[in-house]
Enzyme design. Sequence first.
Site, short mmCIF file in Angstrom:
data_model
loop_
_atom_site.label_atom_id
_atom_site.label_comp_id
_atom_site.label_asym_id
_atom_site.label_seq_id
_atom_site.Cartn_x
_atom_site.Cartn_y
_atom_site.Cartn_z
N ASP A 8 0.84 -1.20 0.00
CA ASP A 8 0.00 0.00 0.00
C ASP A 8 0.88 1.25 0.00
O ASP A 8 0.38 2.38 -0.03
CB ASP A 8 -1.03 -0.01 1.14
CG ASP A 8 -0.39 -0.09 2.51
OD1 ASP A 8 0.84 -0.16 2.59
OD2 ASP A 8 -1.15 -0.06 3.51
N SER A 9 2.22 1.05 -0.04
CA SER A 9 3.14 2.16 -0.34
C SER A 9 2.83 2.72 -1.72
O SER A 9 3.32 3.79 -2.08
CB SER A 9 4.60 1.69 -0.25
OG SER A 9 4.79 0.51 -1.00
N ASP B 220 -1.05 -6.05 -0.20
CA ASP B 220 -1.46 -5.49 1.09
C ASP B 220 -2.96 -5.32 1.16
O ASP B 220 -3.58 -4.81 0.20
CB ASP B 220 -0.84 -4.09 1.27
CG ASP B 220 0.48 -4.13 2.00
OD1 ASP B 220 0.74 -5.10 2.75
OD2 ASP B 220 1.27 -3.17 1.84
N LYS C 125 -1.14 -9.49 2.68
CA LYS C 125 -0.36 -9.06 3.86
C LYS C 125 -1.20 -8.11 4.70
O LYS C 125 -1.86 -7.24 4.17
CB LYS C 125 0.95 -8.38 3.42
CG LYS C 125 1.77 -7.86 4.61
CD LYS C 125 3.20 -7.51 4.23
CE LYS C 125 3.39 -6.18 3.57
NZ LYS C 125 2.94 -5.00 4.34
N GLU D 206 -1.16 -5.77 8.49
CA GLU D 206 -0.32 -5.18 9.54
C GLU D 206 -0.96 -5.39 10.90
O GLU D 206 -2.13 -5.03 11.10
CB GLU D 206 -0.17 -3.67 9.30
CG GLU D 206 0.56 -3.32 8.02
CD GLU D 206 0.74 -1.81 7.81
OE1 GLU D 206 0.38 -1.03 8.71
OE2 GLU D 206 1.23 -1.43 6.74
N GLU E 137 9.53 -4.56 10.17
CA GLU E 137 9.98 -3.26 9.63
C GLU E 137 10.55 -2.38 10.73
O GLU E 137 9.93 -2.18 11.78
CB GLU E 137 8.78 -2.57 8.94
CG GLU E 137 9.16 -1.23 8.32
CD GLU E 137 8.14 -0.69 7.33
OE1 GLU E 137 7.14 -1.38 7.03
OE2 GLU E 137 8.35 0.44 6.85
#
Length: 272
Positions: free
Chosen positions: A53-54, A92, A122, A124, A191
Site C-alpha cells: 500500500d506504499s 497489502d 499481507k 499489519e 519493519e
Amino acid sequence: MAGYIVEDTRKVTTVRLAEMKRQGKRIAMLTSYDYSMAQIVDQAGVDVILIGDSAGNVMAGNQTTIPVTLDEMIYHGRCVARAVKRALVVCDMPFGTYHASRQAAVENAVRLMQGSGVDALKLEGGVEIIEMIRGIISAGIPVMGHLGLTPQSVNKFGGYGLRASNQKEAEKLISDAHALQEAGCFALVLEKIPAWLTTQVCQELEIPVIGIGGGPADGQVLVVHDMLGMNKGFSPKFLRRYADLFTVITDAVGNYVSDVKSGDFPNEKEQY
Ligand code: KIV
C-alpha cells in the site's frame, strides 16, 4: 547478467518459501504496482513481489498509506498479477479493510483475491487482528504478517521512527510474532526494529522472516522506487540504492525536450 536467478524457473509458492528458510536460502522481495515494472522485477529473479500500500506514497503522492482503498489495491494487484510468471505475488490489505469484524475482513480479503488474482495477502498487526487473520486463512487465503513499523498505524504511533527499541515493546513484538505463526501466517515482515530483535525472531520462528530496516533476516524487502533511486527525498539509513533512475530519467526526458524543441526529433528515419 550478474544477479539473475535463471536456474529455477518454477513458480514460487508459500511452501517453497518455507523450504528456502529450512535450506538457509535467502528470500529477495520487492514491491511493484504496475505491469511493466512487475515484469522486469519478476524476470530479474525476485522471489516475492509485494503490491504494497506504499502505492499510496510512490504512485499517488500521498503522505501516508491511509487514503489507499480496496479498489485501488485491486487495480494495482491485477496489473502486477498479469505480469508475473515466477514470483509469489502478495498484496497489502489497505487501512480499514480488516479491523471491523472477522466477517468484514474475510469478505474484503475474498474481494481482493478474486478481483486482483494475487497469490496471498499481507496484513499489519499482531494479536489485535489475530481473529481476522484466522478467518482469512480459513477461507484458504495465505497471509503474510507485518510487525514493527506498521505505516497504517502512523497516527497512533506519531511517526515513522524505530519500533520496539524498549524491552516492553520488544517482548510484545516477540509474542505477536509467535501468535501470527500459530494462527497460520506463512511469513512475516519486520519493519524498522533493532537488528538483535530481528535475529531473535528469525531464530525462534519456523516461518520465514523478511526484514526492511531491521538488519539481516531470512529475506529482505525494499520499495522498488526507493532502491532504484527514483525518489531523491527519501534516504533512511537502511536504504541501499542500486541505481539513480531520477538522474537517468531526468537526463532522458531533458534530451527529448531539447530534441523536440530544436526540431531534431523526429528525423527522416523516424517517420513514414
Ligand atoms: O507497503 C509496503 O511497501 C510495505 C513494505 C515496505 C514492506 O509494506
